[in-house]
Design a protein around this motif. Sequence first.
Motif, mmCIF file in Angstrom:
data_model
loop_
_atom_site.group_PDB
_atom_site.id
_atom_site.type_symbol
_atom_site.label_atom_id
_atom_site.label_comp_id
_atom_site.label_asym_id
_atom_site.label_seq_id
_atom_site.Cartn_x
_atom_site.Cartn_y
_atom_site.Cartn_z
ATOM 1 N N GLN A 108 0.835 -1.197 0.000
ATOM 2 C CA GLN A 108 0.000 0.000 0.000
ATOM 3 C C GLN A 108 0.872 1.251 0.000
ATOM 4 O O GLN A 108 0.604 2.230 -0.705
ATOM 5 N N HIS A 109 1.943 1.209 0.794
ATOM 6 C CA HIS A 109 2.846 2.359 0.879
ATOM 7 C C HIS A 109 3.549 2.577 -0.459
ATOM 8 O O HIS A 109 3.702 3.712 -0.921
ATOM 9 N N LEU A 110 3.963 1.489 -1.098
ATOM 10 C CA LEU A 110 4.599 1.600 -2.411
ATOM 11 C C LEU A 110 3.634 2.183 -3.426
ATOM 12 O O LEU A 110 3.986 3.062 -4.216
ATOM 13 N N ARG B 71 9.965 2.645 7.686
ATOM 14 C CA ARG B 71 11.116 1.821 7.315
ATOM 15 C C ARG B 71 11.255 1.660 5.802
ATOM 16 O O ARG B 71 12.157 0.985 5.336
ATOM 17 N N ILE B 72 10.348 2.268 5.040
ATOM 18 C CA ILE B 72 10.383 2.154 3.586
ATOM 19 C C ILE B 72 10.582 3.543 2.997
ATOM 20 O O ILE B 72 9.834 4.468 3.297
ATOM 21 N N LYS B 73 11.598 3.692 2.169
ATOM 22 C CA LYS B 73 11.870 4.980 1.535
ATOM 23 C C LYS B 73 11.849 4.804 0.024
ATOM 24 O O LYS B 73 12.496 3.907 -0.514
ATOM 25 N N ILE B 74 11.089 5.628 -0.648
ATOM 26 C CA ILE B 74 10.959 5.553 -2.096
ATOM 27 C C ILE B 74 11.459 6.861 -2.692
ATOM 28 O O ILE B 74 10.961 7.943 -2.371
#
Length: 310
Positions: A79-81, A118-121
């Motif tokens: 979802q975050h992506l 914890r997720i960086k795009i």
Amino acid sequence: MLNDRKLVPINDFLYELSVSRATFKRDLEYLRDRLNAPIEWNRVAGGYRFGTVESHAPKYGLPGLWFNASEIHALLTMQHLLANIQPGLLGPHIQPLQSRLSLLLESGDHTATEVQSRIKILHATARQVAPQYFEIISHALLARKRLQITHYSRSNDAETEREVSPQRLVYYRDNWYLDAWCHLRSGLRSFSIDTIRHGSMLDTPAKAVSANMLDKILGSGYGIFSGKAKQTALLRFTPERARWVAAESWHPEQRSKFEKDGYYVLEIPYSDDRELIMDILKYGPDVTVIGPDSLRKRVKEALTKALKHY
């Protein structure tokens, strides 16, 4: 039980489910607060039942699947992506899913906020897309209706009015494209969504183009440029650069091999060399264009022009 009986006394829950009153209260709270179940106590009838749902109230429905923590983490990650593919583009539509998953994870070891932190795009060359036009395009695409668009061409700095039959949306190198049948040009075209200055859905059914034809015309060339592949580029990478390039997919029909001295040779079909040349140039001295001669000439010209600025 609530669906079948309409009204259920609390003692029936406790007996048939073999739970304590405290467990029942916790389950009832879970259904109400996390799943938005409109359960109410009817004092006169002496039991619980589903109440009337107001039109603006959150939708309720028992999920068909129950997810464990690991599965929810994976869903939150996806979802975050998805939300970050184009910031603000799909957020309003997937926010209810985000809220539901967050509630399901509330008591776990890793919250939704922590998963996202914890997720960086990183977006290198993303171009801004107007959300309202993306919604109109996607709606017409799925409804199989034609679109009336105002398309801006960067190459000649001009706008044209076109009627198109949308076929599919493509996300490529941080940007959205619409593959469509252009009724003005009587052929398949790819339009960058950010160059669509205006769009409206028509009542006219969209022209259907088979997936095989789309792939043949729009998918056989190199990169985003359409057209049936006419030539094959032969590229030779140094042993050091081969460690990266050998793991990359440049084209679905590419062929490759390692030479005895560690050099890596890559064969790529293409119809339009503009994007291919840009990709070749970024490897500088680590790549040699073996053929065809026309591509060698074009790359040499680009390098010569670049040197004039230094």
